[in-house]
Design a protein around this motif. Structure first.
Motif, PDB file in Angstrom:
ATOM      1  N   ASN A  38       0.839  -1.193   0.000  1.00  8.38           N
ATOM      2  CA  ASN A  38       0.000   0.000   0.000  1.00  8.38           C
ATOM      3  C   ASN A  38       0.879   1.248   0.000  1.00  8.38           C
ATOM      4  OD1 ASN A  38      -1.794   2.144   1.652  1.00  8.38           O
ATOM      5  ND2 ASN A  38      -3.113   0.715   0.554  1.00  8.38           N
ATOM      6  N   THR A  39       0.349   2.345  -0.541  1.00  8.34           N
ATOM      7  CA  THR A  39       1.142   3.576  -0.635  1.00  8.34           C
ATOM      8  C   THR A  39       0.754   4.602   0.424  1.00  8.34           C
ATOM      9  OG1 THR A  39      -0.409   4.531  -2.243  1.00  8.34           O
ATOM     10  CG2 THR A  39       1.451   3.261  -3.116  1.00  8.34           C
ATOM     11  N   GLY A  40      -0.049   4.195   1.396  1.00  6.26           N
ATOM     12  CA  GLY A  40      -0.503   5.127   2.421  1.00  6.26           C
ATOM     13  C   GLY A  40       0.481   5.287   3.565  1.00  6.26           C
ATOM     14  N   THR A  41       0.016   5.985   4.595  1.00  6.46           N
ATOM     15  CA  THR A  41       0.875   6.357   5.714  1.00  6.46           C
ATOM     16  C   THR A  41       1.455   5.157   6.454  1.00  6.46           C
ATOM     17  OG1 THR A  41      -0.364   8.411   6.051  1.00  6.46           O
ATOM     18  CG2 THR A  41       0.949   7.612   7.894  1.00  6.46           C
ATOM     19  N   THR A  42       0.625   4.167   6.776  1.00  5.67           N
ATOM     20  CA  THR A  42       1.074   3.046   7.600  1.00  5.67           C
ATOM     21  C   THR A  42       2.201   2.270   6.949  1.00  5.67           C
ATOM     22  OG1 THR A  42      -1.147   2.829   8.538  1.00  5.67           O
ATOM     23  CG2 THR A  42       0.350   0.968   8.825  1.00  5.67           C
ATOM     24  N   ASN A  43       2.050   1.927   5.682  1.00  4.14           N
ATOM     25  CA  ASN A  43       3.101   1.172   5.000  1.00  4.14           C
ATOM     26  C   ASN A  43       4.339   2.028   4.783  1.00  4.14           C
ATOM     27  OD1 ASN A  43       3.819  -1.401   3.894  1.00  4.14           O
ATOM     28  ND2 ASN A  43       3.774  -0.468   1.855  1.00  4.14           N
ATOM     29  N   THR A  44       4.152   3.329   4.589  1.00  6.99           N
ATOM     30  CA  THR A  44       5.306   4.225   4.449  1.00  6.99           C
ATOM     31  C   THR A  44       6.107   4.246   5.743  1.00  6.99           C
ATOM     32  OG1 THR A  44       4.030   5.615   2.920  1.00  6.99           O
ATOM     33  CG2 THR A  44       6.041   6.552   3.829  1.00  6.99           C
ATOM     34  N   PHE A  45       5.418   4.339   6.875  1.00 11.76           N
ATOM     35  CA  PHE A  45       6.089   4.265   8.177  1.00 11.76           C
ATOM     36  C   PHE A  45       6.884   2.974   8.282  1.00 11.76           C
ATOM     37  CE2 PHE A  45       3.624   7.639  10.335  1.00 11.76           C
ATOM     38  CZ  PHE A  45       4.580   8.097  11.231  1.00 11.76           C
ATOM     39  N   ARG A  46       6.230   1.875   7.946  1.00 11.45           N
ATOM     40  CA  ARG A  46       6.824   0.560   8.152  1.00 11.45           C
ATOM     41  C   ARG A  46       8.047   0.348   7.252  1.00 11.45           C
ATOM     42  NH1 ARG A  46       2.496  -2.304   7.059  1.00 11.45           N
ATOM     43  NH2 ARG A  46       1.717  -1.983   9.171  1.00 11.45           N
ATOM     44  N   VAL A  47       7.954   0.790   6.009  1.00  9.86           N
ATOM     45  CA  VAL A  47       9.008   0.507   5.033  1.00  9.86           C
ATOM     46  C   VAL A  47      10.097   1.580   5.028  1.00  9.86           C
ATOM     47  CG1 VAL A  47       9.509   0.175   2.580  1.00  9.86           C
ATOM     48  CG2 VAL A  47       7.439  -0.824   3.587  1.00  9.86           C
ATOM     49  N   LEU A  48       9.692   2.844   5.069  1.00 11.60           N
ATOM     50  CA  LEU A  48      10.650   3.935   4.889  1.00 11.60           C
ATOM     51  C   LEU A  48      11.048   4.627   6.180  1.00 11.60           C
ATOM     52  CD1 LEU A  48       9.129   5.591   1.682  1.00 11.60           C
ATOM     53  CD2 LEU A  48      10.878   3.820   1.837  1.00 11.60           C
ATOM     54  N   GLY A  49      10.287   4.405   7.247  1.00  9.17           N
ATOM     55  CA  GLY A  49      10.651   5.004   8.516  1.00  9.17           C
ATOM     56  C   GLY A  49       9.765   6.175   8.921  1.00  9.17           C
ATOM     57  N   PRO A  50       9.968   6.685  10.155  1.00 12.99           N
ATOM     58  CA  PRO A  50       9.102   7.733  10.717  1.00 12.99           C
ATOM     59  C   PRO A  50       9.078   9.036   9.919  1.00 12.99           C
ATOM     60  CG  PRO A  50      10.417   6.702  12.441  1.00 12.99           C
ATOM     61  CD  PRO A  50      10.950   6.196  11.136  1.00 12.99           C
ATOM     62  N   LYS A  51      10.231   9.499   9.441  1.00  7.51           N
ATOM     63  CA  LYS A  51      10.262  10.779   8.721  1.00  7.51           C
ATOM     64  C   LYS A  51       9.375  10.725   7.483  1.00  7.51           C
ATOM     65  CE  LYS A  51      14.842  12.336  10.224  1.00  7.51           C
ATOM     66  NZ  LYS A  51      16.222  12.716   9.797  1.00  7.51           N
ATOM     67  N   ALA A  52       9.552   9.682   6.702  1.00  6.93           N
ATOM     68  CA  ALA A  52       8.750   9.538   5.478  1.00  6.93           C
ATOM     69  C   ALA A  52       7.279   9.325   5.831  1.00  6.93           C
ATOM     70  CB  ALA A  52       9.271   8.371   4.645  1.00  6.93           C
ATOM     71  N   GLY A  53       7.025   8.546   6.888  1.00  4.24           N
ATOM     72  CA  GLY A  53       5.651   8.279   7.295  1.00  4.24           C
ATOM     73  C   GLY A  53       4.929   9.533   7.753  1.00  4.24           C
ATOM     74  N   ILE A  54       5.612  10.344   8.563  1.00  2.00           N
ATOM     75  CA  ILE A  54       5.012  11.585   9.055  1.00  2.00           C
ATOM     76  C   ILE A  54       4.750  12.542   7.904  1.00  2.00           C
ATOM     77  CG2 ILE A  54       5.453  13.657  10.432  1.00  2.00           C
ATOM     78  CD1 ILE A  54       6.965  11.813  12.409  1.00  2.00           C
ATOM     79  N   MET A  55       5.714  12.664   6.997  1.00  2.00           N
ATOM     80  CA  MET A  55       5.542  13.555   5.851  1.00  2.00           C
ATOM     81  C   MET A  55       4.379  13.091   4.972  1.00  2.00           C
ATOM     82  SD  MET A  55       6.492  16.308   4.442  1.00  2.00           S
ATOM     83  CE  MET A  55       7.984  16.602   5.409  1.00  2.00           C
ATOM     84  N   THR A  56       4.280  11.801   4.767  1.00  2.00           N
ATOM     85  CA  THR A  56       3.172  11.264   3.967  1.00  2.00           C
ATOM     86  C   THR A  56       1.837  11.562   4.630  1.00  2.00           C
ATOM     87  OG1 THR A  56       4.546   9.494   3.055  1.00  2.00           O
ATOM     88  CG2 THR A  56       2.163   9.155   3.012  1.00  2.00           C
ATOM     89  N   PHE A  57       1.765  11.346   5.944  1.00  2.00           N
ATOM     90  CA  PHE A  57       0.520  11.602   6.660  1.00  2.00           C
ATOM     91  C   PHE A  57       0.116  13.074   6.558  1.00  2.00           C
ATOM     92  CE2 PHE A  57      -1.695  13.035  10.484  1.00  2.00           C
ATOM     93  CZ  PHE A  57      -2.812  12.219  10.432  1.00  2.00           C
TER      94      PHE A  57
END
Length: 212
Positions: A38-57
């Protein structure tokens, strides 16, 4: 004609695949090939880390907020802001820029509520965080918040709590958005039943999901 233009703008805004682009541009990683795909926030957090996840959110949420505020920004009173926001959610879920395979609509839906009914969003955020603490699952927290949103729009106006009166359009759109969120989490719900859902490292994990 102006309403149609707003709808198109909102849809295109929602269609921006934030996590997918952040992964490819800054991390040289295609999120579709990792984690849940998935390309949403949760998978971004899991795969790319907190910085990418927070920015995506943040960006995914702002897509919904900006869309909901467009009628006010353009001084248009002939259309409800939540209708325009809805098309940003549809764009996020079925993005034209990512082969119509998008996120699970949680962040963008929250953004729409931020622009249209911020107190209602705050209430749902409390439900989300409380569920997350108890069960340590973002997916379950999202589904519970969506279900509670539906129950609340049906009950709260009768008591004048948060929602001062019944609004048929708002109610129908909340039901529609909640349905999208729950349906998009069907694979997560299957994993929860199997006690194999992904967890966040916070909370009580009361359902005793397996921890990798």
């Amino acid at each position: 004609m102006k309403i149609l233009v707003l709808i198109v703008i909102a849809y295109l805004l929602g269609s921006l695949p934030t996590g997918l682009w952040i992964g490819k541009v800054f991390y040289h990683v295609n999120l579709r090939e990792h984690g849940s795909g998935n390309t949403g926030t949760t998978n971004t957090f899991r795969v790319l880390g907190p910085k990418a996840g927070i920015m995506t959110f943040i960006i995914d949420m702002l897509k919904g907020t900006i869309a909901a505020l467009l009628p006010h920004m353009l001084d248009m009173t002939t259309v409800s802001p939540i209708v325009i926001g809805l098309f940003a959610i549809i764009g996020h879920t079925f993005p034209i820029f990512a082969k119509f395979k998008g996120g699970k609509a949680v962040a963008t839906s929250a953004g729409v509520l931020l622009g249209f009914a911020p107190l209602f969003l705050l209430y749902l955020l409390i439900i989300f965080v409380g569920t997350l603490y108890l069960f340590s699952m973002i997916s379950l927290s999202s589904v519970v918040a969506a279900a509670v949103a539906v129950i609340s729009v049906l009950i709260f106006p009768a008591f004048g709590f948060l929602l001062p009166h019944y609004d048929l359009l708002f109610t129908l759109i909340i039901v529609f958005i909640a349905s999208i969120i729950i349906i998009r989490h069907k694979d997560n719900l299957t994993r929860i039943r199997k006690h194999d859902e992904n967890l966040v490292p916070w909370g009580l994990n009361l359902s005793k999901q397996k921890v990798d």
